[in-house]
Design an enzyme around this catalytic site. Structure first.
Site, PDB file in Angstrom:
ATOM      1  N   CYS A  77       0.843  -1.198   0.000  1.00  0.00           N
ATOM      2  CA  CYS A  77       0.000   0.000   0.000  1.00  0.00           C
ATOM      3  C   CYS A  77       0.877   1.246   0.000  1.00  0.00           C
ATOM      4  CB  CYS A  77      -0.910   0.000   1.226  1.00  0.00           C
ATOM      5  SG  CYS A  77      -1.896   1.488   1.420  1.00  0.00           S
ATOM      6  N   CYS A  86      -2.782  -0.288   9.100  1.00  0.00           N
ATOM      7  CA  CYS A  86      -1.866  -1.437   9.122  1.00  0.00           C
ATOM      8  C   CYS A  86      -0.552  -1.000   9.760  1.00  0.00           C
ATOM      9  CB  CYS A  86      -1.586  -1.949   7.712  1.00  0.00           C
ATOM     10  SG  CYS A  86      -3.022  -2.589   6.838  1.00  0.00           S
ATOM     11  N   CYS A 165      -7.599   1.265  -0.543  1.00  0.00           N
ATOM     12  CA  CYS A 165      -7.220   0.467   0.628  1.00  0.00           C
ATOM     13  C   CYS A 165      -7.174  -0.992   0.200  1.00  0.00           C
ATOM     14  CB  CYS A 165      -8.208   0.664   1.771  1.00  0.00           C
ATOM     15  SG  CYS A 165      -7.798  -0.338   3.224  1.00  0.00           S
ATOM     16  N   PHE A 304     -20.283 -16.762  24.575  1.00  0.00           N
ATOM     17  CA  PHE A 304     -20.053 -15.610  23.701  1.00  0.00           C
ATOM     18  C   PHE A 304     -20.376 -16.020  22.261  1.00  0.00           C
ATOM     19  CE2 PHE A 304     -17.047 -15.404  27.262  1.00  0.00           C
ATOM     20  CZ  PHE A 304     -17.333 -14.168  27.818  1.00  0.00           C
ATOM     21  N   ASN A 309     -22.245 -18.426  14.965  1.00  0.00           N
ATOM     22  CA  ASN A 309     -21.173 -18.790  14.033  1.00  0.00           C
ATOM     23  C   ASN A 309     -20.559 -20.149  14.360  1.00  0.00           C
ATOM     24  OD1 ASN A 309     -19.297 -17.971  11.809  1.00  0.00           O
ATOM     25  ND2 ASN A 309     -17.778 -17.975  13.434  1.00  0.00           N
ATOM     26  N   GLU A 325     -24.957 -15.463  25.077  1.00  0.00           N
ATOM     27  CA  GLU A 325     -24.436 -14.214  24.524  1.00  0.00           C
ATOM     28  C   GLU A 325     -24.968 -13.054  25.354  1.00  0.00           C
ATOM     29  OE1 GLU A 325     -22.899 -11.191  22.645  1.00  0.00           O
ATOM     30  OE2 GLU A 325     -22.308 -13.215  22.079  1.00  0.00           O
ATOM     31  N   CYS A 403      -9.015 -13.355  20.943  1.00  0.00           N
ATOM     32  CA  CYS A 403      -8.539 -12.214  20.152  1.00  0.00           C
ATOM     33  C   CYS A 403      -7.558 -11.366  20.953  1.00  0.00           C
ATOM     34  CB  CYS A 403      -9.715 -11.368  19.657  1.00  0.00           C
ATOM     35  SG  CYS A 403     -10.770 -10.715  20.969  1.00  0.00           S
TER      36      CYS A 403
END
EC number: 2.1.1.190
Length: 446
Positions: A77, A86, A165, A304, A309, A325, A403
């Site tokens: 980029c 980024c 982007c 969660f 998903n 959740e 995460c």
């Protein structure tokens, strides 16, 4: 009286880069003070300028690389040196993923005093066009009579002036100039602070936050843009609950993605949480189910769970799955997705999973019972309270999707005190070209 900000040195300095921080910045030292150098790699000699100064460390940005790391590359980029979206485009993907694996193992060792029996190969995907969810800032710059659309500059609250982007889905990332022109053409162009991007498999949506009412002429311009580009337009005049679809008028408010390995169609609203990287999400699901090994006679708890998903793929193999959740809206979405896919062996509950668990006898906490296995996918804050009481569920196997390696390590240490052993761990490159670390860990009752 506010403290006067310390004046930064104006002269560049030469730095010998000793290592890489967990955030992907080069680490050096000068006069006993730690220096974090953005854009530098271990073993390099660079010149760098000061961008911030703290009591115990300084922050700098590379100006010139004098001695280069063998895995340094030219960023994909053209805006990477300025844009804060980024932070690792200057190094190849192999180096990035190895660094993320090291960060995970370092956290497990330092915070949890743990080492997995097996470090599994990383889950990797494409480095371009992967991002299907993003929030783009919008700002009008009066001096240039220009609307900017994009991400913040590094070390600044200003928006970066970009024209493309490459990490965003192509239908949006390749249309930044068109988005700028669209916003500038609207009557309230100075009062549009952001555009949310959300893409399904067949449709990409733009949610335009507007602080002032739009005119009929504005609406027609937005409709024309939608018809020209194929992008769906949603409007948000106030809070998230005011989001409504403007165009196309097809009666379908929701987007969707396919999980073909499980014969599932997952519907979601553009403002719902979904994984940003659709390819890695599918690989993550496959690995999670391989580790969890749901069996026909088992009852499994998905904590969660979001819109289902993980819940619904697990339900294809298990006898019964319970998803929990924090959001009532997500509970409704989970049930709707189950009905859409003809799945009846699931139930969803709303609960604040960051609070200590209530007595199981309370009717509103009917999900507090025993299970064969548990999967959890908490936010960055982790699942400390759940980890403390995990034995309450009686599960013999736990798959933890994380995460944030720091909170995973903390919770893994707690699980170890509950009699769970760390069997496997590995990273997933959900966010290529950033230092963000997604990972998965398998625990079994010792």
């Amino acid at each position: 009286m506010s403290r006067r900000r310390k004046k930064l040195p104006q002269e560049s300095i030469t730095c010998e880069i000793e290592s890489l921080s967990h955030e992907g910045r080069g680490v050096s030292h000068k006069d006993g003070k730690t220096l974090f150098v953005e854009g530098a790699l271990p073993g390099e000699t660079v010149t760098a300028r000061y961008v911030n100064s703290r009591r115990s460390y300084d922050e700098l940005a590379v100006e010139e690389v004098l001695t280069q790391h063998p895995q340094r590359i030219e960023p994909d980029c053209q805006f990477s040196k300025l844009c804060g979206g980024c932070s690792m485009q200057h190094v190849d993907l192999g180096f990035q993923i190895n660094h993320k694996e090291s960060v995970l193992l370092d956290h497990l060792r330092h915070f949890g005093d743990l080492k997995p029996e097996q470090v599994v190969p990383p889950l990797v995907g494409a480095g371009r066009g992967y991002r299907t969810k993003a929030r783009l800032g919008v700002r009008y710059v009066a001096k240039r009579d220009e609307v900017l659309v994009g991400f913040r500059e590094r070390y600044s609250n200003f928006l970066t002036a970009i024209d493309e982007c490459p990490i965003l889905i192509e239908s949006v990332g390749g249309r930044i100039p068109e988005l700028k022109a669209l916003v500038r053409s609207l009557s309230g162009y100075q009062r549009i602070p952001q555009i949310e991007v959300a893409a399904g498999d067949d449709m990409c949506a733009l949610v335009i936050r507007h602080m002032d009412p739009l005119t009929e002429e504005d609406l027609q311009k937005l409709i024309a843009f939608s018809e020209q580009t194929g992008l769906a337009i949603y409007l948000q005049p106030k809070g998230p609950d005011t989001v409504a679809k403007l165009w196309p008028k097809d009666g379908q408010e929701l987007l969707s993605y396919q999980l073909r390995d499980y014969g599932l169609t997952m519907q979601f609203h553009p403002m719902d949480f979904t994984q940003v990287n659709r390819d890695i999400n599918r690989r993550m699901l496959a690995q999670a189910l391989e580790w969890l090994q749901p069996q026909a006679g088992e009852t499994i708890l998905d904590l969660f769970c979001g819109l289902g998903n993980f819940t619904l793929p697990i339900a294809r193999s298990a006898a019964h799955v319970v998803g929990v959740e924090g959001s009532e809206d997500m509970v409704r979405r989970g049930y709707a997705n189950a009905e859409l896919n003809g799945i009846s062996n699931v139930e969803f509950h709303a609960a604040d999973l960051h609070l200590p668990l209530a007595p199981a006898k309370e009717a509103k906490h009917a999900w507090l019972r025993t299970y064969d296995k548990v999967l959890l996918d908490p936010p960055r804050s982790g699942a400390e309270e759940l980890a403390k009481q995990m034995t309450r569920f009686g599960a013999k196997r736990i798959v933890y999707v994380s995460c944030n390696p720091a909170t995973l390590a903390r919770d893994a240490g707690i699980l170890a005190t509950q009699g769970y052993k760390l069997i496997k761990a590995g990273v997933m490159d959900m966010f290529p070209h950033t230092a963000h670390v997604e990972s998965m860990a398998l625990f079994e009752k010792a």
